[in-house]
Design a protein around this motif. Sequence first.
Motif, PDB file in Angstrom:
ATOM      1  N   THR A 184       0.813  -1.217   0.000  1.00 24.01           N
ATOM      2  CA  THR A 184       0.000   0.000   0.000  1.00 24.01           C
ATOM      3  C   THR A 184       0.849   1.269   0.000  1.00 24.01           C
ATOM      4  N   ASP A 185       2.142   1.168   0.278  1.00 27.01           N
ATOM      5  CA  ASP A 185       3.005   2.349   0.392  1.00 27.01           C
ATOM      6  C   ASP A 185       3.912   2.555  -0.813  1.00 27.01           C
ATOM      7  N   ILE A 186       4.119   1.560  -1.617  1.00 23.18           N
ATOM      8  CA  ILE A 186       5.042   1.679  -2.739  1.00 23.18           C
ATOM      9  C   ILE A 186       4.274   2.049  -4.002  1.00 23.18           C
ATOM     10  N   THR A 187       4.879   2.857  -4.828  1.00 24.80           N
ATOM     11  CA  THR A 187       4.238   3.304  -6.066  1.00 24.80           C
ATOM     12  C   THR A 187       4.482   2.301  -7.190  1.00 24.80           C
ATOM     13  N   SER A 188       3.659   2.406  -8.206  1.00 27.28           N
ATOM     14  CA  SER A 188       3.812   1.504  -9.347  1.00 27.28           C
ATOM     15  C   SER A 188       5.108   1.779 -10.104  1.00 27.28           C
ATOM     16  N   GLU A 189       5.556   3.049 -10.135  1.00 27.71           N
ATOM     17  CA  GLU A 189       6.807   3.374 -10.824  1.00 27.71           C
ATOM     18  C   GLU A 189       7.993   2.695 -10.149  1.00 27.71           C
ATOM     19  N   SER A 190       8.014   2.703  -8.815  1.00 30.45           N
ATOM     20  CA  SER A 190       9.120   2.055  -8.105  1.00 30.45           C
ATOM     21  C   SER A 190       9.098   0.547  -8.320  1.00 30.45           C
ATOM     22  N   LEU A 191       7.918  -0.041  -8.336  1.00 32.38           N
ATOM     23  CA  LEU A 191       7.825  -1.480  -8.566  1.00 32.38           C
ATOM     24  C   LEU A 191       8.327  -1.855  -9.953  1.00 32.38           C
ATOM     25  N   VAL A 192       7.921  -1.067 -10.949  1.00 31.82           N
ATOM     26  CA  VAL A 192       8.373  -1.355 -12.314  1.00 31.82           C
ATOM     27  C   VAL A 192       9.876  -1.195 -12.422  1.00 31.82           C
ATOM     28  N   LYS A 193      10.425  -0.181 -11.745  1.00 30.63           N
ATOM     29  CA  LYS A 193      11.874   0.051 -11.805  1.00 30.63           C
ATOM     30  C   LYS A 193      12.643  -1.089 -11.146  1.00 30.63           C
ATOM     31  N   ILE A 194      12.117  -1.598 -10.039  1.00 32.05           N
ATOM     32  CA  ILE A 194      12.784  -2.710  -9.360  1.00 32.05           C
ATOM     33  C   ILE A 194      12.743  -3.965 -10.228  1.00 32.05           C
ATOM     34  N   MET A 195      11.584  -4.259 -10.784  1.00 34.91           N
ATOM     35  CA  MET A 195      11.450  -5.479 -11.571  1.00 34.91           C
ATOM     36  C   MET A 195      12.260  -5.429 -12.856  1.00 34.91           C
ATOM     37  N   THR A 196      12.330  -4.261 -13.491  1.00 35.59           N
ATOM     38  CA  THR A 196      13.120  -4.161 -14.721  1.00 35.59           C
ATOM     39  C   THR A 196      14.617  -4.118 -14.426  1.00 35.59           C
ATOM     40  N   GLY A 197      15.013  -3.504 -13.310  1.00 33.84           N
ATOM     41  CA  GLY A 197      16.437  -3.419 -12.978  1.00 33.84           C
ATOM     42  C   GLY A 197      17.000  -4.700 -12.415  1.00 33.84           C
ATOM     43  N   ALA A 198      16.181  -5.422 -11.641  1.00 30.89           N
ATOM     44  CA  ALA A 198      16.653  -6.649 -10.986  1.00 30.89           C
ATOM     45  C   ALA A 198      15.992  -7.889 -11.559  1.00 30.89           C
ATOM     46  N   GLY A 199      15.446  -7.785 -12.747  1.00 29.61           N
ATOM     47  CA  GLY A 199      14.695  -8.891 -13.334  1.00 29.61           C
ATOM     48  C   GLY A 199      15.427 -10.213 -13.386  1.00 29.61           C
ATOM     49  N   PRO A 200      16.641 -10.282 -13.939  1.00 23.72           N
ATOM     50  CA  PRO A 200      17.325 -11.580 -14.021  1.00 23.72           C
ATOM     51  C   PRO A 200      17.688 -12.184 -12.668  1.00 23.72           C
ATOM     52  N   PHE A 201      17.753 -11.351 -11.619  1.00 29.16           N
ATOM     53  CA  PHE A 201      18.135 -11.853 -10.301  1.00 29.16           C
ATOM     54  C   PHE A 201      16.933 -12.313  -9.478  1.00 29.16           C
ATOM     55  N   VAL A 202      15.739 -11.857  -9.798  1.00 29.78           N
ATOM     56  CA  VAL A 202      14.559 -12.139  -8.983  1.00 29.78           C
ATOM     57  C   VAL A 202      14.214 -13.619  -9.085  1.00 29.78           C
ATOM     58  N   ARG A 203      14.085 -14.271  -7.917  1.00 31.19           N
ATOM     59  CA  ARG A 203      13.653 -15.658  -7.846  1.00 31.19           C
ATOM     60  C   ARG A 203      12.255 -15.777  -7.234  1.00 31.19           C
ATOM     61  N   ASP A 204      11.972 -14.938  -6.257  1.00 33.70           N
ATOM     62  CA  ASP A 204      10.690 -14.967  -5.553  1.00 33.70           C
ATOM     63  C   ASP A 204       9.987 -13.640  -5.793  1.00 33.70           C
ATOM     64  N   LEU A 205       8.874 -13.664  -6.512  1.00 33.76           N
ATOM     65  CA  LEU A 205       8.113 -12.454  -6.848  1.00 33.76           C
ATOM     66  C   LEU A 205       6.716 -12.600  -6.265  1.00 33.76           C
ATOM     67  N   ASN A 206       6.428 -11.789  -5.235  1.00 33.46           N
ATOM     68  CA  ASN A 206       5.120 -11.792  -4.581  1.00 33.46           C
ATOM     69  C   ASN A 206       4.518 -10.398  -4.711  1.00 33.46           C
ATOM     70  N   LEU A 207       3.519 -10.269  -5.578  1.00 32.37           N
ATOM     71  CA  LEU A 207       2.843  -8.995  -5.826  1.00 32.37           C
ATOM     72  C   LEU A 207       1.423  -9.026  -5.277  1.00 32.37           C
ATOM     73  N   ARG A 208       1.224  -9.683  -4.166  1.00 32.40           N
ATOM     74  CA  ARG A 208      -0.113  -9.840  -3.596  1.00 32.40           C
ATOM     75  C   ARG A 208      -0.709  -8.470  -3.238  1.00 32.40           C
ATOM     76  N   GLY A 209      -1.879  -8.183  -3.816  1.00 32.70           N
ATOM     77  CA  GLY A 209      -2.611  -6.966  -3.488  1.00 32.70           C
ATOM     78  C   GLY A 209      -2.132  -5.708  -4.163  1.00 32.70           C
ATOM     79  N   CYS A 210      -1.216  -5.790  -5.105  1.00 36.02           N
ATOM     80  CA  CYS A 210      -0.698  -4.583  -5.775  1.00 36.02           C
ATOM     81  C   CYS A 210      -1.691  -4.143  -6.865  1.00 36.02           C
ATOM     82  N   VAL A 211      -2.779  -3.529  -6.446  1.00 40.00           N
ATOM     83  CA  VAL A 211      -3.797  -3.082  -7.405  1.00 40.00           C
ATOM     84  C   VAL A 211      -3.354  -1.830  -8.147  1.00 40.00           C
TER      85      VAL A 211
END
Length: 653
Positions: A184-211
């Motif tokens: 509820t506190d993180i913005t969609s821009e920050s989430l997209v930046k994290i996923m695009t920047g750390a995409g190859p390293f991410v093993r566990d992705l939990n986006l529960r409730g990120c409407v």
Amino acid sequence: MGRTPASNYRGGQASLSCVSLNPTTTTYGHSHSSSYASQSSAGFSTAPTSVASTPGADMRFFNSKSRIRIVDDEITKHRIISPTSVPVPAELRYGSMGATLTSAPQLQANFQDYFSIPVAKPKVPLRRVNFDFWGEMPNEIKVQIFQYLLPKEIIRCSSVSKTWHKMCFDGQLWIKLDTSGFYTDITSESLVKIMTGAGPFVRDLNLRGCVQMRERWQMDSQKITDVCRNLEYFSIEDCRIDRSTVHCFLLRNPRLVHINLSRLSTLNNSAMKIIAQGCPQLEHLNVSWCQNIDTKGLQKIVESCPKLKELWAGEIKGFDNHEFLLELFNRNTLERLFISHCVDLNDESLAILIHGKEPEIDVLTGRTMVPPRNFRHLSFDRCSALTDQSLKILAHNVPRLVGLQIDQCAKLTDDALTGILESTPYLTHLNMEELDKVTNSTLQNIAKAPCAKSLEHLSISYCENLGDTGMLPVIRNCRKLKSIMMDNTRISDLVLTEAAAQARHRNRKRTVGNASGKPEIGLKMVVYDCQNVNWTGVREVLSRNAEFYRLPHDSTAPTYPCEIISLKCFYGYQPTVEEHTKRVLRGDLARASMLERKWAEYMVATEEAGAQGVGQRRRRRRARDAAMVHADEEEGGARGGRRRARSGGCIVM
């Protein structure tokens, strides 16, 4: 005495040395040297060793510019001559001015070695100029330091500088991206930046409730799915995500082990087909409350994923499909099956799931001769079509069962659990809420069953036919119980008293006491909305929680309880219970006992105030005073030994 200095003396002034090394003596006991004496002393000074007997400047016959010469020899006749100086040894004397030591070559070598040693200069510590501690640190250590921060804190640190911004979005920090705690506190821009920047390293992705990602999925879904190709755990529960994006995630991550797609109404059996074709390593699947998915799609996954161990299929239609159930029986790999609110699940469907179609029957015992099932957790809550015959099928076929949930199965009676309790010795969790036809005999069977030694959690909420007759044996025999849900039942204070006595018995049975005074919660009890539970039973639990006792051996030091009971009771008693528990957990047993005593006095005075007859006004006044004392103690005790000032109101009113 008035002789002028000799003309052949160099320097122009007379001198008087302090030490004499000449063995000859004078009439005055000192050796005063002339120019001739200097020549006969081999170049050493012949001055006296002491200046105390040297004539001073105030004497009338003393001339500081002349040498001293003794004229009268009669003085020496009347004095005892005693040597006042020691001659220098012959081996240390010089033969002439500037001569070297010829009689002691070893000593000469020592002198030369000593003076030839160079003087050591003190070392000045070197200082690094403008040393950047953080800048010189290796990048691996920096990443290790940032891993101790929470994801929310890492996002805040990214605004410190450009260097920190680059480091905070390093893929090594986001191997596990779980947004369930701060979605509820993180913005969609920050989430997209994290996923695009750390995409190859991410093993566990939990986006529960990120409407908030609803619009970003349409814009950046291609970019996100292109970089996130190494996922193993994928959860998008309650996300407003379109179907095509989910399909892209599933197609580009063949190493998925855990998939949670619950509450996604946009998905259908096509997503199940993609999982079956592209995720052969799947072990956990959750498709609960997905309205457009049925057992036909799940059958494809069961056939293609041999490692599937856990299946959540709440409110999924089609559990009367015998082909799907027969495939589950043949695979026999499932350990956890959660089927809640499935109206299609009936006795026949459960029979096919447990022993297949047309099994061989043992003539002597009448049981089916099939391999035992590997189920460890089964949940059939709110499956209204199940009857006693369904649970009888489970008896002797699930020996490894640990957890069983049969909440709100209205058709179940006491006969349903008789066989399964006898054949499941490892049962630890049993939920049987809102079973109106279950009586105390079921609880008595639980106390006698093999699972009584291992049972840890029991829930009988809203079972209105259960009371003290069934619960007292359970409290006595089930020694490992950690939580009991008994709200809206017919239990009374006897159950609370027995639970407190058993907790005290377990504390005394331990050979090593609790010297720190800070116990832990050993049993959680929920007894609210029970009409027969009064304040006396609650007080008994509070009294046992704050009790001092001594160990059974010869130790004289008092000890404290190792475990206590956490109680959730009537809302009027709950504030006092919570404050008492806080004091006990922090080791303040004296103040906890005082709070329990003041509360008991208040409850007694309140009951007396409600009685009719003589002295009613006095009893009411005592009840008010007791209420004030209890309120002060519940708020932390009287301050400075005095009670808090309270307004008595208007005397007339």
